[in-house]
Design an enzyme around this catalytic site. Structure first.
Site, PDB file in Angstrom:
ATOM      1  N   GLU A 280       0.827  -1.201   0.000  1.00  0.00           N
ATOM      2  CA  GLU A 280       0.000   0.000   0.000  1.00  0.00           C
ATOM      3  C   GLU A 280       0.868   1.261   0.000  1.00  0.00           C
ATOM      4  O   GLU A 280       0.564   2.250  -0.665  1.00  0.00           O
ATOM      5  CB  GLU A 280      -0.915  -0.007   1.239  1.00  0.00           C
ATOM      6  CG  GLU A 280      -2.152   0.846   1.093  1.00  0.00           C
ATOM      7  CD  GLU A 280      -3.198   0.493   2.153  1.00  0.00           C
ATOM      8  OE1 GLU A 280      -4.181  -0.192   1.806  1.00  0.00           O
ATOM      9  OE2 GLU A 280      -3.015   0.865   3.327  1.00  0.00           O
ATOM     10  N   GLU A 283       2.064   1.721  -3.377  1.00  0.00           N
ATOM     11  CA  GLU A 283       0.960   2.171  -4.228  1.00  0.00           C
ATOM     12  C   GLU A 283       0.750   3.677  -4.051  1.00  0.00           C
ATOM     13  O   GLU A 283       0.543   4.405  -5.025  1.00  0.00           O
ATOM     14  CB  GLU A 283      -0.320   1.398  -3.867  1.00  0.00           C
ATOM     15  CG  GLU A 283      -1.483   1.695  -4.817  1.00  0.00           C
ATOM     16  CD  GLU A 283      -2.779   0.999  -4.406  1.00  0.00           C
ATOM     17  OE1 GLU A 283      -2.780   0.225  -3.421  1.00  0.00           O
ATOM     18  OE2 GLU A 283      -3.800   1.242  -5.077  1.00  0.00           O
ATOM     19  N   CYS A 300      -8.446  -2.122   4.147  1.00  0.00           N
ATOM     20  CA  CYS A 300      -8.316  -3.310   5.009  1.00  0.00           C
ATOM     21  C   CYS A 300      -9.605  -3.673   5.716  1.00  0.00           C
ATOM     22  O   CYS A 300      -9.724  -4.772   6.233  1.00  0.00           O
ATOM     23  CB  CYS A 300      -7.256  -3.145   6.084  1.00  0.00           C
ATOM     24  SG  CYS A 300      -6.151  -1.825   5.851  1.00  0.00           S
ATOM     25  N   SER A 320      -7.412   1.865  -2.320  1.00  0.00           N
ATOM     26  CA  SER A 320      -6.206   1.101  -2.604  1.00  0.00           C
ATOM     27  C   SER A 320      -6.621  -0.259  -3.151  1.00  0.00           C
ATOM     28  O   SER A 320      -7.621  -0.831  -2.727  1.00  0.00           O
ATOM     29  CB  SER A 320      -5.414   0.919  -1.313  1.00  0.00           C
ATOM     30  OG  SER A 320      -4.545  -0.186  -1.434  1.00  0.00           O
ATOM     31  N   LYS A 359     -15.575  -9.710   8.144  1.00  0.00           N
ATOM     32  CA  LYS A 359     -14.524 -10.561   7.574  1.00  0.00           C
ATOM     33  C   LYS A 359     -15.091 -11.899   7.112  1.00  0.00           C
ATOM     34  O   LYS A 359     -14.556 -12.535   6.216  1.00  0.00           O
ATOM     35  CB  LYS A 359     -13.421 -10.820   8.617  1.00  0.00           C
ATOM     36  CG  LYS A 359     -12.553  -9.621   8.902  1.00  0.00           C
ATOM     37  CD  LYS A 359     -11.455  -9.438   7.882  1.00  0.00           C
ATOM     38  CE  LYS A 359     -10.656  -8.169   8.160  1.00  0.00           C
ATOM     39  NZ  LYS A 359      -9.910  -7.707   6.977  1.00  0.00           N
ATOM     40  N   GLU A 362     -16.211 -11.125   3.749  1.00  0.00           N
ATOM     41  CA  GLU A 362     -15.072 -10.862   2.865  1.00  0.00           C
ATOM     42  C   GLU A 362     -14.428 -12.166   2.386  1.00  0.00           C
ATOM     43  O   GLU A 362     -14.108 -12.327   1.208  1.00  0.00           O
ATOM     44  CB  GLU A 362     -14.029 -10.006   3.593  1.00  0.00           C
ATOM     45  CG  GLU A 362     -12.836  -9.619   2.724  1.00  0.00           C
ATOM     46  CD  GLU A 362     -11.696  -8.990   3.523  1.00  0.00           C
ATOM     47  OE1 GLU A 362     -11.427  -9.438   4.648  1.00  0.00           O
ATOM     48  OE2 GLU A 362     -11.082  -8.038   3.011  1.00  0.00           O
ATOM     49  N   GLU A 367     -14.078 -13.256  -5.676  1.00  0.00           N
ATOM     50  CA  GLU A 367     -12.747 -12.968  -6.228  1.00  0.00           C
ATOM     51  C   GLU A 367     -11.617 -13.336  -5.265  1.00  0.00           C
ATOM     52  O   GLU A 367     -10.452 -13.301  -5.635  1.00  0.00           O
ATOM     53  CB  GLU A 367     -12.651 -11.492  -6.642  1.00  0.00           C
ATOM     54  CG  GLU A 367     -12.769 -10.480  -5.522  1.00  0.00           C
ATOM     55  CD  GLU A 367     -14.210 -10.049  -5.244  1.00  0.00           C
ATOM     56  OE1 GLU A 367     -15.137 -10.832  -5.566  1.00  0.00           O
ATOM     57  OE2 GLU A 367     -14.406  -8.959  -4.679  1.00  0.00           O
ATOM     58  N   CYS A 504     -10.254  -1.701  14.684  1.00  0.00           N
ATOM     59  CA  CYS A 504     -10.552  -3.136  14.864  1.00  0.00           C
ATOM     60  C   CYS A 504     -10.708  -3.529  16.336  1.00  0.00           C
ATOM     61  O   CYS A 504     -11.429  -4.467  16.648  1.00  0.00           O
ATOM     62  CB  CYS A 504      -9.469  -3.985  14.234  1.00  0.00           C
ATOM     63  SG  CYS A 504      -9.251  -3.600  12.498  1.00  0.00           S
TER      64      CYS A 504
END
Lengths: 582, 418
Positions: A280, A283, A300, A320, A359, A362, A367, A504
């Site tokens: 990141e 990036e 994230c 990102s 999560k 996710e 993908e 988190c």
């Protein structure tokens, strides 16, 4: 502020003007019963369990919503008060599914505790529950309206804190319910699965979807090689479930417990947090130097991704392209690790322990596949891990500390602070500064981006550029920054967003009773971990560097793109579950 | 009919309510002119002298309410006319709205001037939607003639009136719920504090008055407070519009002086019981009011006299039930109403109604259990003492009072009268 003299149960006390009776009573060790009251939320006064007698008033008074006045005399324990409180409790119970032994909140339920306190054994009321059907068709959360006590805490978490506006009230009187509009299942709404509703529910009406059985099955399957990764925020919260002081750091015991549960390898998500920083960070450098889309926003937090895909999909280019640390780990587990360990990717069963309910969703995104298999097979929240440990009969507190395994066992302080709001930003700055300037940082601590303030910002001079950054936690705060971008008024280069308030450590899957005060303790613990580590910069993680040397090549390289980066989709009102792996 | 009077209702059928010219021809807007020539304090003093108790049902002294509203700081305040006349057996506000809308507008202008408000809102009961064109027309014509809007009658005082309706929920008659409804939210009461007099509609200091209360204000400023207090009794002066309905020969909205007995109201004004049956039970103040039995029929209709026998005037509804109806069936109809109208927000009202309804159903069928009555009374008392708003507090008034008056109908052996 002016002080007020009052009497509660004949005890004299002086409290500041503007104190409620409920708060004042706490100061003299009187805990007035309550269900809708939550220390971090607005006063609701709808459960009515906190009624007390105030001299001069014929009716009873709700202690949570009534403020003290000079000379006030309160009785909290008269026969009348107790009878009324007990009656209200009986009313709640009569329309509540009493199958406590099969409830995820058994032993950790505010209603159950009150029933115990009032010694509710027999009631003349008919127990027959009017409720909506169970909502359990999404990967993250289960809503059981038969257990709902209509306290309104979840509605506030969803609407005020997160500004997601999915949970609301429907109908009235005996048909009054808490549900999404038109009583749609969550996956047919803009729900982001952040789980903040489940974190404030006093009972078992909204809970994480339990995946512990899936994990037990995998552990007992001799053909599976079961490995586990643990997110940075779990180690400062898991102790809550074992009655340790809030903010206890239990990394060693946690690893030991996981080993006893039967996982073959115990890895640290802090490792892939460091890896995320390298991808990141590079990036960001790439975007800044080549005129790419700015501000770049972190990716994230899966609740956050669900939010922007659902509500602000015209800003997806600002995200990102990095996968989250959980998914980077998952991808490596089914590629690099499989090769190193000489295993077929399909034989590896990768489990994540996360502070997060989103999560779970996710991990099931179509993908998120590497070498033809799902990268992360099962996601457990901190609460579920605690249940597994308890279920296995492990005496957690007395465990001898253990250590994470190689090759994903080393995490730096930069990876550790991913668990707190501002942590990703701070970690990125530590690396980006040194990569771009070639110089060491005078101080590693970027205190401007730390803490519980809703939106934080900082400017850091890197070479000739003033890099402007902002950090938001809680989706309501994120919205403010998104609106700036929409108007073309965002002054920032880089923005960190975490869906959950506090980051988190305040995730929707953390142990129940994560109040602001508790979140503060966890954040302190996270920075303590960082402070105590010999390595505090992601690009100094020797195992991450070895991974690039041996396997990935360089950040943003071909292999990295294949394994560690992803793309985002516009999401309409509905999640497409037919495409998801079951 | 000679026992009725005509003070608040004096203009009924005397002019064409669709025409301001017609209203002006009978002395319309005299009250506004007189009031706007006075100071706020002078108006409040007169209102206090009239000792008009709020006619929505809570019976709060109007002069005191105006004085409090005037003393709240703020240069942008709101006056709301509560025209959400939702109490069953209450239709007296409808008579004012349909026959004398200009008098109501005058009352709002006077209230607005007194407390320093810039805007007024009429919250009209959804079921009265047929009155919207009439009220809108009255507002429009008043603006055109300079009795409403900017710089009213050249006094420098500006006041606008807006017309709103909800979706037909009884609970929106409760002041804070009504405000939520105007703001576009679902009809559930607000937490207090903050009190609506300080922080009400759109967070502004807000005064809420009933239609009849505002109409009385107009009448008092038109004719003088002395004329008003000539009516009634020394302790309870003035007049009241009642809504008489049920098993009476001549139901309707009537204006009466305080102090008539219930017998005079039911038999002289109402013409007696239909088919000449016997009076069995009556309920004052709508579904949330308490019930009485025939033995109380000689009680004078004043706040104090009714209070002594545990009754209230409330909204002014008088529902008469004759001896052909079982008390439990009457109670069941009230319970059905509250099961439909509770907002569901607080435990006592939502769950209490759910449980008590089941018990009442068993009484209706004759399948009640031994402890059912005790249980119903216990939870009715919890509702009365612990509910969030007035709806829950009063939803079981009818049941509790009916048990007092008709113990035998609930299977209780007759208790010697206390």
């Amino acid at each position: 502020m002016k002080n007020t003299k009052i009497k509660i149960d004949n005890i004299d006390l002086i409290v500041p003007e503007g104190t409620t009776i409920l708060e004042a009573a706490k100061k003299v060790n009187i805990n007035i019963p309550h269900l809708c009251y939550h220390p971090d939320q607005a006063i609701k006064a709808n459960c009515r369990l906190c009624v007390v007698e105030v001299a001069g008033s014929k009716k009873l008074t709700a202690a949570c919503s009534s403020y003290v006045f000079e000379g006030m005399e309160v009785q909290t324990n008269t026969k009348r008060v107790r009878d009324m409180q007990k009656g209200i409790l009986e009313l709640i119970l009569a329309n509540h599914d009493q199958n406590c032994l099969k409830c995820a909140r058994n032993g950790n339920c505010e209603l159950q505790a009150l029933c115990q306190r009032f010694n509710i054994s027999k009631t003349n009321l008919e127990d027959s529950v009017d409720s909506l059907p169970l909502d359990n068709t999404n990967p993250s959360l289960v809503r059981d309206s038969a257990k709902c006590v209509k306290c309104d805490r979840c509605v506030e978490a969803c609407q005020k804190g997160q500004e997601v506006h999915v949970l609301t009230h429907s109908h009235r009187s005996i048909h009054y319910n808490i549900a999404p509009a038109y009583e749609a299942p969550l996956e047919e709404t803009f729900c982001v699965f952040c789980g903040q509703c489940s974190a404030v529910c006093p009972v078992g009406a909204i809970v994480e979807k339990d995946d512990t059985q899936k994990v037990w099955d995998a552990i007992y399957d001799s053909k599976k090689h079961v490995i586990v990764q643990v997110a940075p925020a779990v180690r400062v919260a898991l102790g809550d479930a074992f009655n340790l002081p809030k903010g206890s750091i239990v990394t060693g015991q946690m690893v030991a417990a996981l080993r006893r549960l039967g996982f073959e390898k115990i890895f640290d998500t802090n490792f892939t947090a460091d890896l995320t920083i390298l991808e990141e960070g590079n990036e960001l450098i790439h975007r800044v130097t080549t005129g790419g889309v700015l501000p770049m926003i972190t990716s994230c937090s899966p609740g956050w991704i669900n939010f922007i895909e659902g509500r602000y999909d015209h800003l997806l280019d600002n995200l990102s392209s990095c996968k989250s640390p959980q998914q980077m780990f998952g991808a490596l587990s089914k590629s690099y690790y499989a090769e190193k360990a000489g295993l077929e990717p399909k034989d590896i069963y990768t489990v994540s322990i996360m502070p997060c309910t989103a999560k779970k969703y996710e991990a099931q995104r179509p993908e998120m596949k590497t070498n033809g298999v799902q990268e992360v097979d099962a996601v457990l929240t901190t609460r579920e891990l605690a249940r597994m440990i308890q279920s296995a009969g492990i005496d957690f507190v007395g465990l001898e500390e253990d250590q994470f395994d190689n090759p994903f066992g080393i995490g730096t302080g930069a990876g550790a602070i991913f668990g707190a709001t501002g942590g990703v930003m701070e970690a990125a700055l530590r690396t980006v500064y040194e990569v771009l300037t070639g110089k060491g940082l005078p101080s590693l601590n970027f205190v401007d981006v730390r803490g519980l303030q809703g939106i934080k910002e900082a400017t850091i001079k890197i070479n000739d550029l003033d890099v402007k950054v902002a950090v938001a936690h809680g989706l309501g705060n994120a919205k403010v920054l998104l609106k700036q971008i929409e108007k073309g008024e965002s002054p920032y280069h880089f923005i960190e967003v975490m869906a959950c308030p506090g980051g988190c450590i305040g995730g929707g899957g953390q142990p129940i009773k994560s109040t602001l005060a508790v979140k503060g303790k966890r954040i302190e613990a996270i920075y303590q971990i960082d402070q105590d580590l010999p390595l505090r910069k992601s690009h100094k993680n020797p195992d991450v560097m070895r991974l690039y040397d041996e396997y990935l090549g360089e950040p943003l390289g071909h292999k990295s793109h294949e394994l560690l980066h992803t793309h985002y989709h516009t999401r309409g009102m509905k999640y497409n579950f037919s495409e998801l792996n079951k | 009919m000679s026992k009725t009077v005509s003070f608040i209702t004096e203009n009924f059928d005397k002019y064409d309510p669709t025409s301001i010219d017609s209203y002006l021809s009978i002395g319309g807007f005299t009250a506004t002119k007189k009031a706007l020539a006075m100071s706020s304090n002078e108006i409040i003093d007169i209102a206090k002298k009239a000792s008009v108790k709020g006619r929505g049902g809570a019976a709060y002294d109007t002069g005191r309410k105006w004085a409090q509203a005037a003393s709240v700081p703020g240069d942008d305040k709101v006056v709301i006319c509560n025209a959400d006349e939702g109490e069953p057996c209450t239709f007296k506000d409808r008579s004012v709205l349909s026959k004398d809308p200009f008098r109501l507008l005058e009352g709002m202008v006077i209230a607005g001037y007194t407390v320093g408000a810039k805007n007024g809102y009429i919250y009209l009961r959804e079921e009265y939607r047929h009155l919207k064109p009439l009220i809108k027309g009255a507002i429009q014509q008043s603006i055109e003639k300079g009795y409403l809007g900017d710089n009213i009658l050249g006094t420098g005082f500006s006041f606008n009136i807006h017309l709103y309706s909800g979706a037909g929920a009884y609970v929106c008659g409760e002041g804070s719920t009504l405000i939520e409804s105007i703001e576009g939210k679902s009809g559930r009461p607000r937490i207090k504090p903050p009190f609506i007099k300080e922080c009400g509609l759109f967070q502004l200091p807000t005064l809420v008055n009933n239609v009849e209360t505002l109409a009385i204000a107009t009448a008092i400023f038109q004719h003088g407070v002395e004329e008003y207090v000539k009516y009634g009794t020394p302790e309870c002066p003035g007049t009241k519009i009642i809504s008489l309905a049920g098993n009476v020969k001549n139901p309707g909205a009537y204006e009466i002086p305080f102090g008539l007995t219930l017998r005079e109201i039911i038999y002289d004004i109402g013409g007696g019981i239909t088919d000449d049956h016997d009076l069995k039970i009556f309920q004052l103040g709508g579904a949330s009011g308490r019930t009485g039995s025939a033995s109380l029929v000689d009680t004078p209709y004043t706040y104090d006299d009714l209070h002594k026998v545990n009754l209230v005037i409330g909204s002014g509804g008088i529902l008469v039930v004759d001896d052909r109806t079982r008390v439990i069936d009457f109670i069941k109809s009230i319970q059905d109403f509250f099961i439909h109208e509770s907002c569901g927000k607080c435990t006592p009202c939502r769950e209490g109604n759910r449980q008590i309804a089941r018990i009442i159903d068993r009484f209706v069928d004759g399948t009640q259990k031994d402890d059912d009555l005790d249980t119903a009374m216990r939870f009715a008392n919890i509702m009365k003492n612990c509910a969030f708003c007035g709806l829950g507090e009063t939803a079981q008034s009818s049941l509790l009072s009916a048990i007092d008056h008709f113990p035998e109908e609930f299977g209780l052996t007759e208790v010697a009268s206390k």
